[in-house]
Design a protein around this motif. Structure first.
Motif, PDB file in Angstrom:
ATOM      1  N   LEU A  41     -15.451  14.036 -25.340  1.00 26.07           N
ATOM      2  CA  LEU A  41     -15.578  12.837 -26.066  1.00 26.07           C
ATOM      3  C   LEU A  41     -14.302  12.196 -26.403  1.00 26.07           C
ATOM      4  O   LEU A  41     -14.158  10.877 -26.359  1.00 26.07           O
ATOM      5  CB  LEU A  41     -16.240  13.164 -27.543  1.00 26.07           C
ATOM      6  CG  LEU A  41     -17.923  13.429 -27.136  1.00 26.07           C
ATOM      7  CD1 LEU A  41     -18.453  13.794 -28.489  1.00 26.07           C
ATOM      8  CD2 LEU A  41     -18.645  12.363 -26.455  1.00 26.07           C
ATOM      9  N   SER A  42     -13.178  12.870 -26.533  1.00 23.18           N
ATOM     10  CA  SER A  42     -11.790  12.491 -26.956  1.00 23.18           C
ATOM     11  C   SER A  42     -11.241  11.767 -25.890  1.00 23.18           C
ATOM     12  O   SER A  42     -10.699  10.640 -25.849  1.00 23.18           O
ATOM     13  CB  SER A  42     -10.907  13.601 -27.486  1.00 23.18           C
ATOM     14  OG  SER A  42     -11.559  14.451 -28.693  1.00 23.18           O
ATOM     15  N   VAL A  43     -11.432  12.600 -24.773  1.00 20.00           N
ATOM     16  CA  VAL A  43     -10.797  11.816 -23.369  1.00 20.00           C
ATOM     17  C   VAL A  43     -11.709  10.510 -22.901  1.00 20.00           C
ATOM     18  O   VAL A  43     -10.925   9.785 -22.535  1.00 20.00           O
ATOM     19  CB  VAL A  43     -11.112  12.860 -22.071  1.00 20.00           C
ATOM     20  CG1 VAL A  43     -10.488  12.180 -20.847  1.00 20.00           C
ATOM     21  CG2 VAL A  43     -10.140  13.913 -22.388  1.00 20.00           C
ATOM     22  N   LYS A  93     -12.661  15.860 -17.161  1.00 17.86           N
ATOM     23  CA  LYS A  93     -13.346  14.986 -16.164  1.00 17.86           C
ATOM     24  C   LYS A  93     -14.702  14.262 -16.610  1.00 17.86           C
ATOM     25  O   LYS A  93     -14.983  13.322 -16.234  1.00 17.86           O
ATOM     26  CB  LYS A  93     -13.524  15.776 -14.713  1.00 17.86           C
ATOM     27  CG  LYS A  93     -14.185  15.170 -13.714  1.00 17.86           C
ATOM     28  CD  LYS A  93     -14.582  15.993 -12.532  1.00 17.86           C
ATOM     29  CE  LYS A  93     -15.125  15.370 -11.368  1.00 17.86           C
ATOM     30  NZ  LYS A  93     -15.171  16.122 -10.101  1.00 17.86           N
ATOM     31  N   ALA A  94     -15.458  15.084 -17.216  1.00 24.40           N
ATOM     32  CA  ALA A  94     -16.843  14.367 -17.669  1.00 24.40           C
ATOM     33  C   ALA A  94     -16.547  13.228 -18.528  1.00 24.40           C
ATOM     34  O   ALA A  94     -17.015  12.378 -18.635  1.00 24.40           O
ATOM     35  CB  ALA A  94     -17.600  15.433 -18.331  1.00 24.40           C
ATOM     36  N   ALA A 127     -13.514   7.122 -11.135  1.00 23.24           N
ATOM     37  CA  ALA A 127     -12.226   7.128 -10.725  1.00 23.24           C
ATOM     38  C   ALA A 127     -12.133   8.375  -9.734  1.00 23.24           C
ATOM     39  O   ALA A 127     -13.122   9.171  -9.634  1.00 23.24           O
ATOM     40  CB  ALA A 127     -11.070   7.708 -11.884  1.00 23.24           C
ATOM     41  N   ASP A 128     -11.101   8.679  -8.829  1.00 21.20           N
ATOM     42  CA  ASP A 128     -10.862   9.426  -8.286  1.00 21.20           C
ATOM     43  C   ASP A 128     -10.101  10.826  -8.825  1.00 21.20           C
ATOM     44  O   ASP A 128      -8.844  10.688  -9.217  1.00 21.20           O
ATOM     45  CB  ASP A 128     -10.094   9.159  -6.826  1.00 21.20           C
ATOM     46  CG  ASP A 128      -9.675  10.405  -6.087  1.00 21.20           C
ATOM     47  OD1 ASP A 128     -10.482  11.421  -6.110  1.00 21.20           O
ATOM     48  OD2 ASP A 128      -8.581  10.406  -5.165  1.00 21.20           O
ATOM     49  N   ILE A 129     -10.933  11.744  -9.267  1.00 23.50           N
ATOM     50  CA  ILE A 129     -10.387  12.867 -10.164  1.00 23.50           C
ATOM     51  C   ILE A 129     -10.179  14.281  -9.677  1.00 23.50           C
ATOM     52  O   ILE A 129     -11.198  14.726  -8.746  1.00 23.50           O
ATOM     53  CB  ILE A 129     -11.299  13.123 -11.191  1.00 23.50           C
ATOM     54  CG1 ILE A 129     -11.634  11.798 -11.975  1.00 23.50           C
ATOM     55  CG2 ILE A 129     -10.771  14.028 -12.423  1.00 23.50           C
ATOM     56  CD1 ILE A 129     -12.807  11.540 -12.950  1.00 23.50           C
ATOM     57  N   ILE A 130      -9.097  14.697  -9.526  1.00 32.88           N
ATOM     58  CA  ILE A 130      -8.947  16.185  -9.055  1.00 32.88           C
ATOM     59  C   ILE A 130      -8.573  17.003 -10.335  1.00 32.88           C
ATOM     60  O   ILE A 130      -7.753  16.630 -10.762  1.00 32.88           O
ATOM     61  CB  ILE A 130      -7.741  16.115  -8.283  1.00 32.88           C
ATOM     62  CG1 ILE A 130      -7.782  14.953  -6.764  1.00 32.88           C
ATOM     63  CG2 ILE A 130      -7.285  17.480  -7.663  1.00 32.88           C
ATOM     64  CD1 ILE A 130      -8.927  15.393  -5.913  1.00 32.88           C
ATOM     65  N   VAL A 131      -9.222  18.239 -10.363  1.00 34.84           N
ATOM     66  CA  VAL A 131      -9.066  19.190 -11.482  1.00 34.84           C
ATOM     67  C   VAL A 131      -8.278  20.486 -10.798  1.00 34.84           C
ATOM     68  O   VAL A 131      -8.719  20.976  -9.748  1.00 34.84           O
ATOM     69  CB  VAL A 131     -10.326  19.715 -12.033  1.00 34.84           C
ATOM     70  CG1 VAL A 131     -10.410  20.720 -13.101  1.00 34.84           C
ATOM     71  CG2 VAL A 131     -10.962  18.396 -12.631  1.00 34.84           C
TER      72      VAL A 131
END
Length: 402
Positions: A386-388, A24-25, A33-37
């Motif tokens: 960092l990859s994401v 998410k970070a 973005a609208d992010i759901i974990v």
């Protein structure tokens, strides 16, 4: 853009929650973005942690009987609803609790598993999610049943001893001391094996050797399980109204009673699957990932998701055999979402995961390093973030350019 993150733990490195937070970070470094974990596990090790931390639960600690009878400290979770308990049988009866040279299937017991369940029942839990992998036992779940109040006795009316050694001495089984509250409970059993209880594909022949069963013991131990299954069928014949009236002449017949020894998954965890199916009428054996996906409500979130992110420590051909990333991908594709996976390592045969619904996958290790360094939690989380980030920078650039 709505993004749902559902990543399995990176064993020895990141929990599911840690991996999800890092991903998410990374996205937020690249775009809004609208992010759901959503926390995930496959029903095995780490399931309790993932669900408790992800669904606002709490841990319960207590002392129970370990696989060889000595007291051991265990932990299970009660989710935020106060009614759902999450247990891993390996906490009380796992093979990792026994030194290799001390493995003794003749007396290894699941009694502590029953103690955990009973404790949760007494705390008001009526829904259970139980992972049953990694056992040190081969006694068909008899110990668990005894802890729950079932009387399993010999010809003299004495309770049989722990382990598989006394199963052939069973003369009678009674549920008169089983608490009524147990009848109100529903059990979702995370079971990803299909072995029956008995026979050459059963609990003793297939899984017994890793628990200390010697070659010359296989037949006799299997016969002990068969005797337990016979006595279980007699017990079920007595308590089942359907069985009592099914004989055409009105005479009860044992062969009409339910017999779960050949059921898929009955041989899981040394026959613990058999005990659940036979003695706990509201028990279901299901794929571990399916149970967890349902528990966290993932389907509801992916219905309108644009991108779903998943992953695990190592992506390979085994991932496509029902592990978390492919379970997530299957659900995401049902609603047309794109699926990206991130992993600590990528095997040469991981391409099969594309065929299973993962649109693209990426390793998170960013340079030459040792395994130990890569698995350090601080390094793993940084690498994930960092990859994401870089993948999503590419996505945003593509979207801008049409």
């Amino acid at each position: 853009m709505k993004i749902v993150i559902a990543i399995d733990s990176f064993k020895g490195s990141m929990s599911s929650a840690d991996a999800g937070s890092a991903a998410k970070a990374g996205i937020l470094r690249a775009c809004g973005a609208d992010i759901i974990v959503k926390p995930l596990a496959d029903g095995g090790e780490g399931t309790t942690e993932a669900l408790v931390e992800g669904l606002g639960g709490e841990y319960v600690s207590l002392e129970v009987s370990g696989p060889l009878g000595a007291k051991t400290d265990v932990r299970y979770g009660i989710l935020g609803d106060g009614r759902t308990a999450v247990l891993e049988m390996a906490e009380a009866a796992g093979i990792t609790l026994v030194k290799p040279e001390e493995l003794d299937p003749s007396r290894a017991t699941t009694y502590g598993v029953g103690e955990m369940i009973l404790d949760a029942v007494n705390r008001g839990c009526r829904e259970f999610i139980i992972g049953i992998g990694g056992s040190a036992t081969s006694e068909g779940g008899a110990g668990m049943l005894q802890a729950l109040g079932y009387e399993i006795t010999d010809e003299e009316g004495k309770n049989i001893g722990p382990g598989i050694r006394d199963l052939d001495r069973i003369a009678s089984i009674s549920s008169k001391n089983v608490p009524d509250a147990l009848k109100e409970c529903h059990f979702n059993i995370a079971c990803d094996v299909e072995n029956p209880l008995c026979g050459e594909n059963g609990a003793v022949y297939v899984y017994g050797p890793q628990k200390g069963v010697k070659e010359e013991e296989k037949q006799s131990f299997d016969e002990k399980l068969r005797h337990f299954a016979d006595k279980t069928r007699e017990y079920l014949q007595r308590v089942s109204c359907g069985a009592c009236i099914s004989g055409t002449d009105g005479v009860p017949r044992i062969e009409d009673a339910a017999d779960y020894r050949w059921a898929k998954g009955a041989g899981a965890a040394g026959g613990l699957g058999f005990a659940f199916l036979s003695y706990l009428p509201n028990a279901e054996l299901k794929s571990g990932i399916d149970i967890v996906l349902d528990a966290v409500g993932l389907e509801q979130e992916v219905k309108d998701a644009d991108i779903v992110i998943t992953g695990e420590g190592r992506l390979d051909s085994q991932t496509a055999m029902g592990k978390v990333p492919v379970g997530v991908a299957r659900l995401a594709k049902k609603y047309g979402a794109r699926v990206l996976a991130f992993a600590g390592g990528i095997a040469e045969d991981a391409g099969i995961c594309n065929e299973a619904g993962i649109d693209a996958f990426f390793p998170i290790v960013r340079g030459v390093t040792t395994m130990e360094e890569a698995m350090l939690p601080e390094n793993a989380k940084k690498n994930m973030e960092l990859s994401v980030e870089q993948v999503f920078r590419a996505i945003i650039t593509q979207n801008r350019n049409g």
